[in-house]
Design a protein around this motif. Structure first.
Motif, PDB file in Angstrom:
ATOM      1  N   LEU A  37      97.270 -19.495  80.154  1.00 42.30           N
ATOM      2  CA  LEU A  37      96.017 -19.332  79.399  1.00 42.30           C
ATOM      3  C   LEU A  37      94.807 -19.186  80.318  1.00 42.30           C
ATOM      4  O   LEU A  37      93.889 -18.404  80.042  1.00 42.30           O
ATOM      5  CB  LEU A  37      95.817 -20.531  78.458  1.00 42.30           C
ATOM      6  CG  LEU A  37      96.831 -20.650  77.313  1.00 42.30           C
ATOM      7  CD1 LEU A  37      96.612 -21.941  76.524  1.00 42.30           C
ATOM      8  CD2 LEU A  37      96.737 -19.428  76.390  1.00 42.30           C
ATOM      9  N   PHE A  38      94.767 -19.906  81.387  1.00 45.05           N
ATOM     10  CA  PHE A  38      93.655 -19.824  82.317  1.00 45.05           C
ATOM     11  C   PHE A  38      93.586 -18.432  82.936  1.00 45.05           C
ATOM     12  O   PHE A  38      92.493 -17.847  83.095  1.00 45.05           O
ATOM     13  CB  PHE A  38      93.839 -20.895  83.408  1.00 45.05           C
ATOM     14  CG  PHE A  38      92.775 -20.831  84.457  1.00 45.05           C
ATOM     15  CD1 PHE A  38      91.506 -21.334  84.220  1.00 45.05           C
ATOM     16  CD2 PHE A  38      93.045 -20.251  85.695  1.00 45.05           C
ATOM     17  CE1 PHE A  38      90.535 -21.264  85.205  1.00 45.05           C
ATOM     18  CE2 PHE A  38      92.076 -20.186  86.659  1.00 45.05           C
ATOM     19  CZ  PHE A  38      90.803 -20.702  86.434  1.00 45.05           C
ATOM     20  N   ARG A  40      94.725 -15.631  81.629  1.00 47.60           N
ATOM     21  CA  ARG A  40      94.280 -14.684  80.608  1.00 47.60           C
ATOM     22  C   ARG A  40      92.772 -14.785  80.388  1.00 47.60           C
ATOM     23  O   ARG A  40      92.068 -13.763  80.265  1.00 47.60           O
ATOM     24  CB  ARG A  40      95.005 -14.953  79.283  1.00 47.60           C
ATOM     25  CG  ARG A  40      96.490 -14.594  79.303  1.00 47.60           C
ATOM     26  CD  ARG A  40      96.674 -13.082  79.437  1.00 47.60           C
ATOM     27  NE  ARG A  40      96.044 -12.353  78.364  1.00 47.60           N
ATOM     28  CZ  ARG A  40      96.667 -12.076  77.218  1.00 47.60           C
ATOM     29  NH1 ARG A  40      97.920 -12.444  77.009  1.00 47.60           N
ATOM     30  NH2 ARG A  40      96.040 -11.393  76.275  1.00 47.60           N
ATOM     31  N   SER A  41      92.254 -16.007  80.355  1.00 48.17           N
ATOM     32  CA  SER A  41      90.804 -16.194  80.165  1.00 48.17           C
ATOM     33  C   SER A  41      90.023 -15.619  81.321  1.00 48.17           C
ATOM     34  O   SER A  41      88.956 -15.000  81.145  1.00 48.17           O
ATOM     35  CB  SER A  41      90.490 -17.687  79.999  1.00 48.17           C
ATOM     36  OG  SER A  41      91.124 -18.194  78.860  1.00 48.17           O
ATOM     37  N   ARG A  42      90.556 -15.810  82.523  1.00 46.51           N
ATOM     38  CA  ARG A  42      89.854 -15.289  83.708  1.00 46.51           C
ATOM     39  C   ARG A  42      89.808 -13.765  83.667  1.00 46.51           C
ATOM     40  O   ARG A  42      88.790 -13.142  83.965  1.00 46.51           O
ATOM     41  CB  ARG A  42      90.578 -15.762  84.965  1.00 46.51           C
ATOM     42  CG  ARG A  42      89.925 -15.319  86.261  1.00 46.51           C
ATOM     43  CD  ARG A  42      90.631 -15.981  87.426  1.00 46.51           C
ATOM     44  NE  ARG A  42      92.026 -15.581  87.473  1.00 46.51           N
ATOM     45  CZ  ARG A  42      92.458 -14.438  88.021  1.00 46.51           C
ATOM     46  NH1 ARG A  42      91.601 -13.562  88.543  1.00 46.51           N
ATOM     47  NH2 ARG A  42      93.741 -14.135  88.022  1.00 46.51           N
ATOM     48  N   SER A  44      89.943 -11.834  80.935  1.00 49.09           N
ATOM     49  CA  SER A  44      89.027 -11.426  79.862  1.00 49.09           C
ATOM     50  C   SER A  44      87.574 -11.575  80.293  1.00 49.09           C
ATOM     51  O   SER A  44      86.721 -10.698  80.018  1.00 49.09           O
ATOM     52  CB  SER A  44      89.292 -12.253  78.597  1.00 49.09           C
ATOM     53  OG  SER A  44      90.593 -12.043  78.118  1.00 49.09           O
ATOM     54  N   LEU A  45      87.292 -12.671  80.948  1.00 44.06           N
ATOM     55  CA  LEU A  45      85.917 -12.897  81.397  1.00 44.06           C
ATOM     56  C   LEU A  45      85.511 -11.857  82.415  1.00 44.06           C
ATOM     57  O   LEU A  45      84.383 -11.346  82.394  1.00 44.06           O
ATOM     58  CB  LEU A  45      85.810 -14.309  81.984  1.00 44.06           C
ATOM     59  CG  LEU A  45      84.403 -14.717  82.461  1.00 44.06           C
ATOM     60  CD1 LEU A  45      83.417 -14.681  81.293  1.00 44.06           C
ATOM     61  CD2 LEU A  45      84.444 -16.115  83.070  1.00 44.06           C
TER      62      LEU A  45
END
Length: 507
Positions: A37-38, A40-42, A44-45
């Protein structure tokens, strides 16, 4: 990390527990999920950040292109007023290279007479009043003047960054020159109108108001005013000319000429002639007239004076001509008169009588401005002693005769009267005399027929022998003036007639 710690614990203890393995597996799964998840978030950001950065770079690119290609001069400056960045337009306006302007204070580029207002305006910039604009003169590199509309604004109100000022320069040199030329032209027009004593005016018929320049109100003798009700002028404009002023254009086409002259009596008592010349206009459906006013009083007075002088000169020439003709007439009278029965006293009496008749006629002509008199006046003057008794009838249209014709015609009337007194109806108190005249017809230029009719007494031939009277009356058909003279002696009196041509009458 948790799974490794749990494994070490099992090895140290020498045995394994089912619960510990379960915990280890769960920790591994949770760790893997968190890591996934981290990541994927990185990702996307980073993608969102890339989009934002692209948008910012695009906006900055557009701004920079607009900054560089703008028709106005743009620049940024620090809090000390030193230029930091500027576009090509500003460099071209001032005639400098971009590097020559970077770091230069704005006030060094401003004309010395405008530097103090610039400094005061800069000092007054606050968050409540973050900008100001004013016309100022800038100095180009070649020393020439650039008139510009200079706008300075704060780029931030809470902090003061390096580029805290935004500068906009709009070249208004041509606009300023055109405005000054227009002002100069208006001043020249005002001067020309003032020198020519002309005033401008405008009448708004829908609102019934009139406005005008200072010179216009001076012509009317009224204090200057922005406008006045049109009715206020009724007290000074002549009543016969009032309709010329207040009548609206009506069906006139816009642009139709308006040219009238009005008489007015100013409040100071002066009577003036004023010419109003202009045209009709229609704005938003409102009828109005605009134009100029000129005081024609002096010109009219000069014209009237010249006309009076010309009339006076003509009258003097006529008087000289009349006097020059008078002496030959008197000489002819003296030569043609005989002394009745050799009596010198009767000769003097007859001569004085003839001269007085000439004098009376001369006085009638002198009292007339054009040197003429009416046939009626000449006849009435001779028959006046008998008119009160109702013994005379005088009838005929109003016809004026002038100059020598009037004098000669007066001599004929005098001879007829004298003859009637001596030999006819006026001598014995019986009978009447009728003098009448008229045109032969109604057409212009027709002759005049004059008739003298005596009734009430039988008489002999009018003249026993030829003499002055027969010559004057024209016993032979050629009277002193006119033609076709005729005598008719009747039992009850006398009838005499002659004709006068229009040329003789107006000679």
């Amino acid at each position: 990390m948790a799974a490794a710690g749990l494994g070490a614990r099992i090895i140290v203890n020498g045995h394994s527990l089912a619960d510990d393995w379960v915990r280890a597996i769960l920790l591994v799964l949770c760790g893997g999920m968190i890591a996934f998840l981290f990541d994927r978030s990185r990702q996307s950001l980073r993608a969102a950040l890339d989009v934002k950065l692209a948008a910012v770079e695009a906006a900055e690119s557009r701004y920079r292109r607009a900054f560089e290609r703008a028709a106005l001069g743009f620049a940024t400056a620090n809090d000390r007023g030193e230029l930091l960045q500027l576009n090509k337009r500003l460099s071209a306006l001032l005639g400098y290279l971009e590097d020559d302007l970077v770091g230069r204070p704005i006030d060094e580029l401003v004309h010395q007479d405008d530097r103090a207002p610039l400094k005061n305006s800069l000092a007054a910039l606050t968050s409540e009043a973050p900008w100001f604009g004013s016309e100022m003169r800038l100095i180009r590199r070649d020393g020439s003047i650039l008139w510009a509309w200079l706008t300075l604004s704060l780029s931030a109100s809470d902090t003061v960054p390096l580029d805290s000022l935004f500068v906009v320069v709009d070249d208004i040199t041509e606009r300023r020159a055109a405005r000054e030329a227009l002002i100069a032209q208006n001043e020249w027009l005002d001067l020309a109108l003032s020198a020519g004593r002309l005033g401008t005016w405008r009448i708004e018929y829908g609102q019934n108001v009139i406005s005008g320049s200072r010179q216009f109100w001076e012509i009317l003798g009224l204090p200057p005013a922005a406008f006045r009700p049109l009715s206020d002028l009724s007290s000074i404009v002549h009543a016969a000319d009032w309709d010329k002023l207040v009548s609206p254009p009506g069906k006139e086409q816009p642009g139709a000429n308006y040219d009238v002259e009005v008489r007015l009596k100013r409040p100071d008592g002066q009577v003036r002639w004023v010419a109003l010349r202009g045209r009709a206009e229609s704005h938003s459906g409102r009828d109005q007239r605009i134009g100029i006013a000129a005081d024609l009083t002096e010109r009219r007075q000069t014209t009237l004076l010249r006309a009076a002088v010309r009339r006076q000169e003509k009258l003097m020439l006529e008087q000289r001509h009349r006097f020059s003709n008078l002496f030959p007439v008197i000489t002819a009278i003296v030569k043609m008169l005989d002394a009745p029965d050799g009596s010198l006293a009767k000769f003097k009496e007859t001569l004085v009588e003839r001269i007085r008749a000439l004098e009376a006629t001369h006085m009638l002509l002198t009292r007339s401005a054009d040197g003429s008199t009416a046939i009626r006046d000449l006849v009435v003057q001779e028959l006046k002693p008998f008119s009160d008794a109702g013994r005379t009838i005088v009838a005929g249209p109003d016809i004026r005769i002038s100059g020598g014709t009037a004098e000669s015609f007066a001599m004929i009337i005098h001879e007829l009267t004298t003859n009637s007194i001596k030999h006819g109806v006026l001598g014995d108190g019986q009978g009447k005399v009728e003098a009448r005249w008229d045109f032969t017809s109604a057409e212009a230029g027709d002759e005049i027929v004059f008739e003298w009719i005596e009734t009430g007494r039988r008489r002999a031939a009018p003249f026993r022998r030829p003499g002055f009277g027969s010559v004057v009356l024209g016993v032979d058909g050629t009277p002193l003036v006119g033609h076709s003279s005729q005598f008719e002696v009747r039992e009850d009196g006398l009838r005499y007639s002659l004709r006068l041509s229009s040329k003789e009458v107006h000679a």
